[in-house]
Design an enzyme around this catalytic site. Sequence first.
Site, PDB file in Angstrom:
ATOM      1  N   LYS A   1      -0.986  -9.449   2.883  1.00 16.07           N
ATOM      2  CA  LYS A   1      -0.237  -8.973   4.048  1.00 16.07           C
ATOM      3  C   LYS A   1      -1.136  -8.021   4.815  1.00 16.07           C
ATOM      4  O   LYS A   1      -1.896  -7.257   4.210  1.00 16.07           O
ATOM      5  CB  LYS A   1       1.038  -8.241   3.604  1.00 16.07           C
TER       6      LYS A   1
ATOM      7  N   ASP B   1      -1.219  -6.248  -0.399  1.00 16.33           N
ATOM      8  CA  ASP B   1      -1.363  -5.587   0.910  1.00 16.33           C
ATOM      9  C   ASP B   1      -2.829  -5.254   1.183  1.00 16.33           C
ATOM     10  O   ASP B   1      -3.503  -4.673   0.316  1.00 16.33           O
ATOM     11  CB  ASP B   1      -0.568  -4.274   0.864  1.00 16.33           C
TER      12      ASP B   1
ATOM     13  N   ASP C   1       0.845  -1.200   0.000  1.00 16.75           N
ATOM     14  CA  ASP C   1       0.000   0.000   0.000  1.00 16.75           C
ATOM     15  C   ASP C   1       0.878   1.248   0.000  1.00 16.75           C
ATOM     16  O   ASP C   1       0.376   2.372  -0.058  1.00 16.75           O
ATOM     17  CB  ASP C   1      -1.011  -0.012   1.159  1.00 16.75           C
ATOM     18  N   SER C   2       2.218   1.052  -0.005  1.00 19.66           N
ATOM     19  CA  SER C   2       3.134   2.168  -0.248  1.00 19.66           C
ATOM     20  C   SER C   2       2.841   2.784  -1.615  1.00 19.66           C
ATOM     21  O   SER C   2       3.311   3.884  -1.916  1.00 19.66           O
ATOM     22  CB  SER C   2       4.587   1.689  -0.167  1.00 19.66           C
TER      23      SER C   2
ATOM     24  N   GLU D   1      -1.144  -5.451   8.537  1.00 17.88           N
ATOM     25  CA  GLU D   1      -0.333  -4.843   9.587  1.00 17.88           C
ATOM     26  C   GLU D   1      -0.926  -5.135  10.959  1.00 17.88           C
ATOM     27  O   GLU D   1      -2.153  -5.114  11.131  1.00 17.88           O
ATOM     28  CB  GLU D   1      -0.261  -3.323   9.374  1.00 17.88           C
TER      29      GLU D   1
ATOM     30  N   GLU E   1       9.543  -4.158  10.267  1.00 19.37           N
ATOM     31  CA  GLU E   1       9.929  -2.846   9.722  1.00 19.37           C
ATOM     32  C   GLU E   1      10.443  -1.948  10.835  1.00 19.37           C
ATOM     33  O   GLU E   1       9.789  -1.765  11.873  1.00 19.37           O
ATOM     34  CB  GLU E   1       8.723  -2.194   9.014  1.00 19.37           C
TER      35      GLU E   1
END
Length: 277
Positions: free
Chosen positions: A111, A82, A43-44, A113, A180
């Site tokens: 993925k 993501d 999602d960057s 978070e 991270e």
Amino acid sequence: MKGVLEFAQAKVQGHKLVMVTAYDYPSAYFAEQAGVDLILVGDSVGMVVLGHDSTVPVTMDDMVRHTQAVRRGATDTFIVGDLPFWSTSSVACAVERAGRLVQEGGCHAVKLEGGRNVAVHVEAIVRAGVPVCGHIGLTPQSATALGGFRVQGKTAAQARALLEDAKSLEAAGAFMVVLECVPIPLARVITERLHIPTIGIGAGPHCDGQVLVWHDLLGMYPRQAPKFVYRYADLGTLATKGIATFAEQVRQGTFPGAEQGFVMDEEELARALNPPV
Ligand code: KIV
């Protein structure tokens, strides 16, 4: 194509895993040509492609569209999609979104978070049949709550919490976890204590693999890159030079040249301009 079994095996055998982000057809194509083990449609994308200041504005529609393009560019590489902000607002939402990203986007895993707080979501997605990669430490979707983009786990209490997060993701069935912005010694301990591979970004050399954002790695992001980035190429400068040369040649009238054009029979043109009456 390598899959979750090969990734687990790589950890046992001490073979480092290579992951890179990609967001569209060409970035995925070049990542696959380079031989990476996994591609992350991060999602960057919200920051490095769409120009937002954070990943929060990224929607499911954005993720589906970009994941589809990546899949078209990399047909033989394991793709992780993501789950964007708010995907873990409920377990049902997480499962529904994971299914959509796999079914419509074409990725092989998702993925998300979070640590212990999302273990129940991870478990439900895995039970539904979708492999899950965890992501702990600096989790950009909650950067505001974490006090900004900063290293996580420096105090004993924070380090213990991250270790517990990692273990609960493993217990919930995650096949891999991204660490991270975690101090090197803590990332080493987490890596040693997990059976699933860890993928580091700003987490030092002891992780089982590394991931970097395509635009950071290749010098394509005009804003300041984080300290943990190493720029392996400077495509931004090359692109600017290339476009500046194009502009100069257009203004001087030297582009396009004859070799970039198409010829036509002069008589055809004459007939077009003077049609028989
Ligand atoms: O969105 C992303 O690119 C990521 C990586 C930084 C791991 O989550």
